[in-house]
Motif scaffolding. Structure first.
Motif, PDB file in Angstrom:
ATOM      1  N   ARG A 730       0.841  -1.209   0.000  1.00 59.95           N
ATOM      2  CA  ARG A 730       0.000   0.000   0.000  1.00 59.95           C
ATOM      3  C   ARG A 730       0.875   1.257   0.000  1.00 59.95           C
ATOM      4  NH1 ARG A 730      -5.396  -1.260   1.379  1.00 59.95           N
ATOM      5  NH2 ARG A 730      -5.590  -3.455   1.961  1.00 59.95           N
ATOM      6  N   PHE A 745      -6.169  -0.964  -4.765  1.00 60.99           N
ATOM      7  CA  PHE A 745      -6.354  -0.861  -3.315  1.00 60.99           C
ATOM      8  C   PHE A 745      -7.615  -0.078  -2.974  1.00 60.99           C
ATOM      9  CE2 PHE A 745      -1.688  -1.785  -2.836  1.00 60.99           C
ATOM     10  CZ  PHE A 745      -1.853  -2.909  -2.027  1.00 60.99           C
ATOM     11  N   ILE A 751      -4.639  -7.614  -4.024  1.00 62.97           N
ATOM     12  CA  ILE A 751      -3.627  -6.944  -4.848  1.00 62.97           C
ATOM     13  C   ILE A 751      -2.841  -7.929  -5.707  1.00 62.97           C
ATOM     14  CG2 ILE A 751      -1.836  -6.995  -3.059  1.00 62.97           C
ATOM     15  CD1 ILE A 751      -2.491  -4.220  -5.690  1.00 62.97           C
TER      16      ILE A 751
END
Length: 948
Positions: A730, A745, A751
């Motif tokens: 992130r 995200f 992901i």
């Protein structure tokens, strides 16, 4: 006594010394890298001390070209530039050699190995045992001469090794030591850019020599060699002949071995003292020169020297001047203090330290302290475990050169009475309390029910932000920034039998000097560090992250965690039984019993008896590599490998964790109290010890089982485990601003699935488990410098496929590569990189001409902001959670932190509101750019494994 001559290959040893410490370099207070000087000196002194040579010389290459360069213009042409720090070390090393009164032998037009070979044979002819000190394998050819040996100094934990002709033949798999040059002619030498026969490696060369004996015979019989190999040989006849010539060490260099020139002589101790002091070899200098170290330049009795060595009259007696051990440099603009070596000590520096005894004297001191805005304080205790010590005394300082020491009696009730007198002072919130590693002192006082309310200033943490890679003991900081050598604790308590003495054994006057001096020094360091924090622009990180975290960690360490001892005892038995089963299975499959813990014996069984890998690699010591990475690649070839790996894991788990944890239980609490190190990891991450929580394995089911031993302290409680979700990725998305990754995200997608979909060009619904696994490897690998070779090796795929995956990844996530390039360029221009909150990492090698050194710095430039931002985030979350829990009426406690995870010992009735508090604080502690959401999850259970 036999005559023993040792000849040192200078550059081989210098390079080895430099690279041995490259990941943890030794840097002086002036910013000078002393890896090579330190390593070379250590090797030289240990050799003299242990091997007792009668004669010795050091041989250098010169800059002049040799016949080899004339014969082959590309000889050594592929060698990369030596690191600048290494080149700068050579004059120092030559001064050290001169200080030891050792001759340097060199000759223009010849290399050091030619000089060594010539002198070695001359000396051997005169009856000497000759040892050529080098890690270079090419020297094996010289062992044809009786009485000549290779001496490989200790390295990487391996002992020194003496090689004779028989060992050389065994290592090269040849019949005669003369064949070393034939081997080099056939296979070449990549280090020296000797070509050899293209496509012929070590095993093929050895095979050819077994059949044809010499390189010349191999070439003469080239027509008889079948297939592709024969064609390779026939196409490279001239290259092979030239390669053998290039590799042949010359033994008729015009140098003469005159015995007296090489005989060991008395050292020039004053010259050694001077260079060791300049290089800040405090411990090494003391080990070599003993009490002489630094005494040559000490001021005469009755004369004090100031910070710059100028004489100042004083009635006090001086002590020997001592230098500071190496400390990482202050990168960026240097302060006047930063380049100083200790010139002052308690005996030559004006000071006023008072011993405070009795109620009246203590109350008078408290009145004096109450009027101060900032006070440095320190505790003296009976040990180093703050959770299991008794207070011996308190020291204070609020003015340079002044200090006060309050001793405490052994009677703990009397100690409590003294502390109650200080309680109102400690609870004044307008005072800033200065300390070195204040967490320890806060923890000691907490056990007596005393909490300090005012602001804190920890000099250790301030220095950590100024110099993240520096060492930061009181002695080192004092020497580096104040030019002052403090009293050493060892000088006070001495040795008591096999162990240390106690502070209680020392007379009060001596403790007063030591303790008050510590407070005085720490107070002075604070005055130096405040402007440095601003100058380096890291004051906000100090004020908002590191300093507030001290109280959080103090409370966590105080609480500790309960351990299920009965479970561990039972698990230990299970591990022992399972390990024995694996061990016996290994012996059965190998059809021989051997020491399974011996890498040497294991390698012989796997690669010589079972022949699991015909291309098995050997370590520098000549034995087969049997590390986990090697064995994992062989796991699908033979069941014995699984059993070996199982045995290793089981025995390590048992000894390192399962049997060790019960020994760490605090007798006062019945709980384990880990100690958090805030100022160790350069990225900003916390580390811990006793136990080391970060190393408790979680990748295997056996390792995860250990977490079952961590349990709530009593009935009516549970453990909560809160964990950030994919926080580093992130952060990558946020700081790179990559649109595809940020959007994945924001849409709360998996992901790795989203990445696989992009990389393979398929809808997310069609992403297979294998595709996701490969995408995950790329996600985590590419930002840490992993290329096609590393990815292929990691996934067990071809390099072509790996390159295609990486190329597609960069195409679909273009901002990731842009981020990487920008970080490296920023570091090259500014000398540092930083996290989102401003934590800096200095990269002094980012512009090095040596690609190995520069490459390491470039990788750090890319990943340090990522790891560091993750560390900052969880620290800010801990501070936020701790604050809310302290201001409320919570009975639950935050007790552990491991990587991106926090563990709580929670009262059952508080579980739901506590979960809400934890998630809210963790997800809002540090909002990320580009609206990348931060997510955290909380689990609950009767033990840590269940909660996680």
């Amino acid at each position: 006594m036999s005559k023993k001559l040792f000849l040192l290959d200078a550059f081989a040893l210098i390079f080895r010394a430099y690279y041995a410490l490259i990941r943890n370099p030794r840097i002086t207070s002036k910013g000078k890298n002393t890896n090579a000087q330190f390593g070379f000196t250590n090797t030289l002194f240990d050799l003299i001390n242990k091997e007792k040579p009668t004669h010795l010389a050091v041989c250098f290459d010169t800059h002049a070209p040799t016949e080899r360069h004339t014969d082959f213009a590309d000889y050594k042409a592929n060698r990369q530039e030596a690191p600048e720090d290494l080149l700068e070390s050579i004059p120092d090393i030559q001064r050290i050699i001169k200080g030891f009164n050792i001759p340097v032998v060199e000759m223009d037009g010849y290399e050091a190995d030619d000089v060594i070979g010539t002198v070695a044979w001359q000396a051997a002819d005169k009856g000497y045992e000759v040892y050529m000190v080098t890690p270079d394998k090419d020297y094996g050819q010289l062992l044809i001469h009786p009485g000549v040996y290779i001496y490989k100094p200790p390295a990487f934990g391996n002992p020194a090794e003496v090689l004779d002709a028989a060992k050389i033949c065994e290592r090269w798999d040849i019949q005669r030591v003369e064949q070393v040059v034939d081997m080099l002619g056939l296979m070449g030498d990549a280090v020296d850019n000797i070509p050899g026969i293209p496509g012929v490696g070590e095993k093929t060369a050895a095979k050819l020599l077994k059949e044809y004996d010499t390189l010349e015979n191999v070439l003469a019989n080239a027509d008889k060699i079948k297939g592709a190999l024969g064609e390779k040989v026939r196409n490279a006849v001239d290259l092979a002949v030239m390669s053998k010539k290039l590799a042949t060490i010359i033994t008729n260099v015009p140098v003469e071995f005159h015995e007296e020139d090489y005989r060991l002589k008395e050292w020039n101790r004053e010259a050694l003292n001077e260079v060791f002091t300049e290089l800040e070899f405090k411990t090494l200098g003391k080990r070599i020169l003993g009490e002489d170290f630094n005494s040559f330049h000490a001021a005469p009795q009755g004369v004090q020297t100031d910070l710059f060595g100028n004489a100042v009259q004083t009635p006090k007696t001086t002590k020997s001047v001592k230098s500071a051990e190496p400390v990482e440099p202050v990168s960026g603009p240097e302060t006047e203090q930063a380049g100083l070596i200790a010139e002052k000590n308690i005996n030559n520096t004006p000071h006023h330290y008072e011993l405070i005894q009795g109620i009246d004297a203590i109350q008078q001191l408290i009145i004096k302290l109450s009027g101060q805005r900032e006070i440095c304080f320190d505790t003296e205790t009976t040990g180093t475990d703050a959770n299991n010590v008794e207070l011996v005394g308190l020291s204070f300082s609020f003015k340079e050169g002044e200090g006060y020491y309050v001793p405490c009696p052994q009677d703990q009730q009397e100690v409590q009475k003294i502390l109650e007198l200080f309680r109102p002072l400690f609870e004044q919130d307008q005072i800033t309390w200065v300390g070195q590693n204040t967490k320890y002192d806060l923890l000691v006082l907490k056990w007596y029910g005393i909490e300090i309310k005012g602001q804190l200033f920890d000099t250790m943490l301030a220095h950590y932000l100024i110099e993240p890679e520096g060492r930061r003991s009181m002695d080192l900081l004092s020497a580096q920034y104040l030019g002052y050598e403090p009293v050493h604790i060892e000088e006070l308590i001495g040795k008591k039998g096999k162990g240390q003495g106690s502070m209680r054994d020392v007379e009060l006057e001596k403790i007063k000097e030591y303790a008050a001096e510590d407070a005085d020094i720490t107070f002075q360091l604070k005055q130096v560090f405040v402007p440095l924090l601003k100058e380096k622009e890291v004051a906000p990180v100090f004020e908002n992250v590191e300093n507030p975290l001290v109280r959080v960690l103090t409370d966590m360490e105080f609480e500790g965690v309960k351990i299920d001892v009965d479970f561990l005892k039972q698990y230990s038995k299970e591990l022992e039984t399972e390990a024995k089963r694996c061990e016996e299975s290994v012996y059965a499959q190998a059809e021989v019993r051997f020491n399974l813990a011996s890498p040497k014996q294991l390698g012989e069984v796997l690669f010589e008896k079972l022949k699991l890998d015909p291309k098995a690699k050997k370590t520098k010591t000549g034995q087969y590599a049997t590390g986990e990475d090697v064995l994992l690649k062989l796991a699908n070839q033979h069941k014995i490998v699984d059993d070996i790996l199982g045995f290793r894991e089981l025995t390590k788990l048992k000894s390192t964790y399962v049997d060790a944890l019960p020994e760490m239980i605090n007798p006062k609490t019945g709980r384990v109290h880990t100690s958090y190190a805030q100022a160790v990891a350069v990225t900003g991450r916390l580390s811990s010890n006793n136990p080391n929580l970060q190393n408790i394995p979680i990748r295997t089911s056996r390792g995860r089982e250990i977490r079952k031993a961590f349990i709530p302290r009593e009935e009516g409680r549970v453990l909560l485990s809160a964990d950030y979700s994919q926080i580093e990725l992130r952060i990558v998305a946020a700081i790179s601003g990559d649109p595809n990754m940020c959007e994945a995200f924001r849409q709360h997608k998996d992901i790795h699935t989203a990445t696989a979909s992009k990389v393979y060009g398929v809808p997310e619904s069609e992403v297979t488990k294998e595709m996701r696994y490969k995408a995950k490897s790329v996600n985590f690998g590419i930002i840490y410098g992993q290329g096609a070779f590393g990815l292929a090796d990691n996934l067990g795929i071809s390099r072509t496929e790996a390159k295609e995956i990486i190329d597609n990844y960069k195409k679909e996530f273009p901002n990731i590569q842009r981020y990487m390039d920008e970080q490296v360029n920023f570091a090259k221009e500014n000398g540092y990189v930083q996290t989102l909150v401003g934590r800096k990492r200095w990269l002094k090698d980012i512009n090095s001409s040596n690609f190995t050194v520069r490459g390491y710095a470039e990788r750090n430039a890319i990943n340090s902001p990522i790891q560091g931002t993750a560390a900052d985030m969880i620290k800010l979350a801990m501070i936020k959670i701790h604050h809310e829990m302290k201001t409320g009426t919570w009975q639950s406690k935050m007790i552990l932190q491991v990587h991106d995870e926090l563990v709580f010992d929670a009262v059952k009735e508080e579980v739901e509101p506590l979960k809400e508090l934890i998630i809210r604080c963790m997800t809002t502690a540090m909002p990320l750019p580009h609206d990348v959401p931060v997510e955290a999850e909380v689990g609950m259970g009767s033990n840590w494994l269940e909660a996680h």
